[in-house]
Scaffold this motif. Structure first.
Motif, PDB file in Angstrom:
ATOM      1  N   CYS A 287     -77.249  32.473 -15.141  1.00 28.82           N
ATOM      2  CA  CYS A 287     -75.790  32.359 -15.144  1.00 28.82           C
ATOM      3  C   CYS A 287     -75.180  33.139 -13.984  1.00 28.82           C
ATOM      4  N   GLN A 288     -75.700  34.314 -13.695  1.00 25.33           N
ATOM      5  CA  GLN A 288     -75.198  35.123 -12.589  1.00 25.33           C
ATOM      6  C   GLN A 288     -75.439  34.437 -11.240  1.00 25.33           C
TER       7      GLN A 288
ATOM      8  N   GLN B 235     -81.455  30.005 -26.023  1.00 20.79           N
ATOM      9  CA  GLN B 235     -81.222  31.348 -25.513  1.00 20.79           C
ATOM     10  C   GLN B 235     -80.365  31.264 -24.261  1.00 20.79           C
ATOM     11  N   PHE B 236     -79.452  32.178 -24.145  1.00 22.06           N
ATOM     12  CA  PHE B 236     -78.591  32.247 -22.973  1.00 22.06           C
ATOM     13  C   PHE B 236     -79.299  33.059 -21.906  1.00 22.06           C
ATOM     14  N   LYS B 237     -79.474  32.479 -20.724  1.00 21.34           N
ATOM     15  CA  LYS B 237     -80.168  33.172 -19.636  1.00 21.34           C
ATOM     16  C   LYS B 237     -79.131  33.797 -18.717  1.00 21.34           C
ATOM     17  N   GLU B 238     -79.006  35.091 -18.849  1.00 20.09           N
ATOM     18  CA  GLU B 238     -77.986  35.842 -18.114  1.00 20.09           C
ATOM     19  C   GLU B 238     -78.226  35.801 -16.604  1.00 20.09           C
TER      20      GLU B 238
END
Length: 105
Positions: A67-68, A61-64
């Motif tokens: 990333c920010q 899963q991409f953890k937004e």
């Protein structure tokens, strides 16, 4: 103290024995290295091929939010890096120039 001296003497004798019999010592150490290298090769080459890789059932899963945070950190570092180009640093290898007021003090 006598125990330490005994160990010291034993190690001295051992070094001399190894030095006197250098060719047999070389071959013994060489074959030990071959056996150890063969064992490591067998463990990490042949056995690794036989083991099936584990399949992860949960997809990545991409953890937004993470990333920010990383992007913000990169931006602050980039800003600090660009600010260093504008700042003038004094020459450390040149003595400071004193003004006449500083000389009279």
């Amino acid at each position: 103290m006598s125990k330490i001296k005994e160990i010291k003497e034993f190690l001295k004798r051992l070094v001399w024995i190894i030095g006197k019999n250098s060719i047999p010592t070389f071959f013994i150490l060489f074959f030990l290295a071959l056996i150890l290298g063969g064992f490591i090769f067998y463990k990490y080459s042949f056995l690794a091929e036989r083991i099936e890789p584990q399949i992860i059932k949960k997809p990545l899963q991409f953890k937004e939010a993470l990333c920010q945070k990383i992007l913000e950190e990169w931006q602050t570092r980039q800003q600090r890096f660009e600010e260093t180009e504008l700042k003038e640093y004094s020459n450390l290898f040149r003595p400071p120039v004193l003004t006449p007021e500083e000389l009279t003090e």
